[in-house]
Design a protein around this motif. Structure first.
Motif, short mmCIF file in Angstrom:
data_model
loop_
_atom_site.label_atom_id
_atom_site.label_comp_id
_atom_site.label_asym_id
_atom_site.label_seq_id
_atom_site.Cartn_x
_atom_site.Cartn_y
_atom_site.Cartn_z
N GLU A 1 91.76 9.71 58.58
CA GLU A 1 92.79 10.27 58.27
C GLU A 1 93.08 11.55 59.37
O GLU A 1 94.14 12.07 59.39
CB GLU A 1 92.10 9.99 56.78
CG GLU A 1 94.31 11.14 55.79
CD GLU A 1 95.31 9.96 55.44
OE1 GLU A 1 95.96 10.33 55.87
OE2 GLU A 1 94.95 8.30 55.94
N ASP B 1 93.10 13.88 47.47
CA ASP B 1 93.99 12.73 46.90
C ASP B 1 95.15 12.90 46.11
O ASP B 1 95.37 11.88 45.70
CB ASP B 1 92.63 11.97 45.48
CG ASP B 1 91.71 10.87 46.58
OD1 ASP B 1 91.64 11.19 48.13
OD2 ASP B 1 90.38 11.38 45.86
N ILE C 1 97.46 13.29 48.41
CA ILE C 1 97.79 12.23 48.75
C ILE C 1 98.75 11.13 47.51
O ILE C 1 100.10 10.78 47.63
CB ILE C 1 97.22 10.96 49.24
CG1 ILE C 1 96.40 11.55 50.61
CG2 ILE C 1 97.62 9.30 49.62
CD1 ILE C 1 94.54 11.74 50.86
N ILE C 2 98.56 10.97 46.31
CA ILE C 2 99.14 10.85 45.06
C ILE C 2 100.65 10.44 45.30
O ILE C 2 101.76 10.09 45.02
CB ILE C 2 98.65 10.50 43.88
CG1 ILE C 2 97.56 9.83 43.56
CG2 ILE C 2 99.24 10.58 43.16
CD1 ILE C 2 96.66 9.99 43.18
N ALA D 1 103.20 10.36 48.04
CA ALA D 1 103.45 8.63 48.01
C ALA D 1 104.61 8.26 46.76
O ALA D 1 105.44 8.01 47.08
CB ALA D 1 102.23 7.78 47.84
N LEU E 1 105.31 2.64 45.30
CA LEU E 1 104.41 2.87 46.28
C LEU E 1 103.76 4.20 45.43
O LEU E 1 102.12 4.25 46.31
CB LEU E 1 104.66 3.63 47.62
CG LEU E 1 103.83 4.70 48.75
CD1 LEU E 1 103.04 2.81 48.89
CD2 LEU E 1 104.84 4.62 49.91
N GLY E 2 104.12 5.12 44.79
CA GLY E 2 103.26 5.66 44.51
C GLY E 2 102.22 5.28 43.47
O GLY E 2 100.63 6.12 43.30
N THR F 1 99.77 3.41 44.96
CA THR F 1 98.22 4.12 46.09
C THR F 1 97.47 5.28 45.39
O THR F 1 96.05 4.61 45.51
CB THR F 1 99.08 5.42 46.61
OG1 THR F 1 100.40 5.55 47.81
CG2 THR F 1 98.67 6.48 47.30
N ALA G 1 94.85 2.02 44.48
CA ALA G 1 94.05 2.18 45.81
C ALA G 1 93.34 3.01 46.07
O ALA G 1 91.83 2.77 46.03
CB ALA G 1 94.76 2.08 46.69
N ILE G 2 93.82 4.46 45.35
CA ILE G 2 92.28 5.44 45.30
C ILE G 2 91.65 5.57 44.20
O ILE G 2 89.95 5.31 44.58
CB ILE G 2 93.15 7.47 45.36
CG1 ILE G 2 94.10 7.34 45.83
CG2 ILE G 2 92.85 8.23 44.62
CD1 ILE G 2 95.22 8.64 46.54
N ILE H 1 92.44 -2.52 50.35
CA ILE H 1 93.53 -1.54 49.82
C ILE H 1 94.63 -2.03 51.29
O ILE H 1 95.82 -2.25 51.02
CB ILE H 1 93.60 -0.16 50.14
CG1 ILE H 1 92.23 0.37 49.02
CG2 ILE H 1 94.35 1.05 50.74
CD1 ILE H 1 91.53 1.00 49.09
#
Length: 257
Positions: free
Chosen positions: A56, A126, A129-130, A133, A140-141, A144, A147-148, A255
Motif C-alpha cells: 500500500e 486505517d 483510509i476509512i 473512502a 464504499l466507506g 471499507t 473490510a478493515i 477483501i
C-alpha cells in the motif's frame, strides 16, 4: 447522517470490534497455547507488512526509494527505542538485559511496548483510509470499514499474544489494545479535516509502521523460538508462522474479491 458522523462511528466500531473479537479468542486461550500464538503472531505481523502495509505504501508513493529508506531508518529508530527501554529498566551492569544466558522467556515488556507503537501507527492509517473512502461514497466507506475490521482481527490476535508473552496481564493487554484502537478515530477525523495534506504523509506513516512490525517479529520474537530446538517444535513453529501469513493473505483475497 453526515460524512463526519459516519467516519466517527465506523472508526470507533472498527477499532472496538476488532479488539473485542481478538480478545474473545486470546484471553480465553490456555496458557500453554501462548508459545503457539507467538509463532502465529510472527506470521501475521510479517504477512501484514509484506502483503498489505508495504504494498500500500509503494502504491501511494512516487518515490519508492524514499519509502525503502524510511523502513530502514525506522528499524534503526525502533532499535534505538528498545535500547532506551532497556536502559530505563536497567540501572546496573548485571541486570537481566545484560545476562542473555539467564534471560527469562518473556522480554519484560519491550516487545509489548513496541507492538503498541506499531499497532497505533497502523490504526491511525486505517482511520485515514476509512475517511478517504467515505469522502468518495458512503457505501464504499461502509464496505471499507467492514473490510478493515475483518483484516484487523488476525493482527490484533497477534498483538495480544505479544503483549502476554511480554509479561503483561490479560487485563492490561486488553486495555493497551483498546487505547491503541482509538488511533483509528484520530486518523479518521484528522483525515477528514486535512485530507489533502494527510495523503502526502501516508506512505511515510505506513513505512514506519512496517519497520516497527518487522523489527518486533525479527529481532524480538524469532530469537525466542530458537530456544525450543526439538524437531517437533520447529515444525510446529514453521506451520504456525505460515498459518499467520496465510490468514493475512486470505483476508486480502476475500477483501479484493
Amino acid at each position: 447522517m453526515s460524512i463526519l458522523a459516519w467516519i466517527i462511528v465506523t472508526s470507533l466500531l472498527g477499532g472496538l470490534l476488532s479488539v473485542l473479537a481478538a480478545a474473545l479468542f486470546v484471553l480465553n486461550a490456555r496458557a500453554q497455547y501462548l508459545g503457539a500464538l507467538v509463532s502465529y503472531a510472527i506470521g501475521a505481523l510479517l504477512g501484514a507488512v509484506f502483503l498489505d502495509i508495504l504494498p500500500e505504501a509503494l502504491h501511494l508513493t512516487t518515490n519508492i526509494t524514499a519509502v525503502s529508506a524510511t523502513v530502514l531508518l525506522g528499524i534503526l529508530l525502533f532499535f534505538t527505542l528498545e535500547k532506551v527501554l532497556i536502559w530505563r529498566h536497567c540501572h546496573h551492569e548485571h541486570c537481566e538485559a545484560h545476562e542473555p544466558h539467564e534471560h527469562s522467556e518473556n522480554d519484560h515488556g519491550r516487545s509489548g511496548a513496541m507492538i503498541i507503537v506499531g499497532d497505533t501507527f497502523h490504526n491511525f492509517i486505517d482511520g485515514i483510509i476509512i475517511a478517504a473512502a467515505f469522502m468518495v461514497d458512503v457505501q464504499l466507506g461502509i464496505v471499507t470499514a467492514l473490510a478493515i475490521i475483518a483484516h484487523e482481527i488476525p493482527q490484533e490476535v497477534g498483538d495480544f499474544a505479544v503483549l502476554l508473552n511480554s509479561g503483561y496481564s490479560r487485563r492490561r493487554a486488553f486495555q493497551l489494545n483498546l487505547i491503541s484502537s482509538f488511533a483509528t478515530l484520530v486518523g479518521g477525523v484528522l483525515a477528514y479535516v486535512t485530507l489533502q495534506g494527510m495523503q502526502s504523509v501516508v506512505p511515510t506513516l505506513l513505512a514506519l509502521a512496517a519497520a516497527s512490525l518487522i523489527y518486533i517479529a525479527v529481532a524480538d520474537l524469532i530469537p525466542g523460538l530458537h530456544k525450543r530446538t526439538r524437531m517437533r517444535d520447529t515444525v510446529q513453529q514453521v506451520v504456525l508462522i505460515a498459518a499467520g501469513i496465510t490468514t493475512v493473505a486470505t483476508a486480502n483475497f476475500l477483501i479484493a474479491g
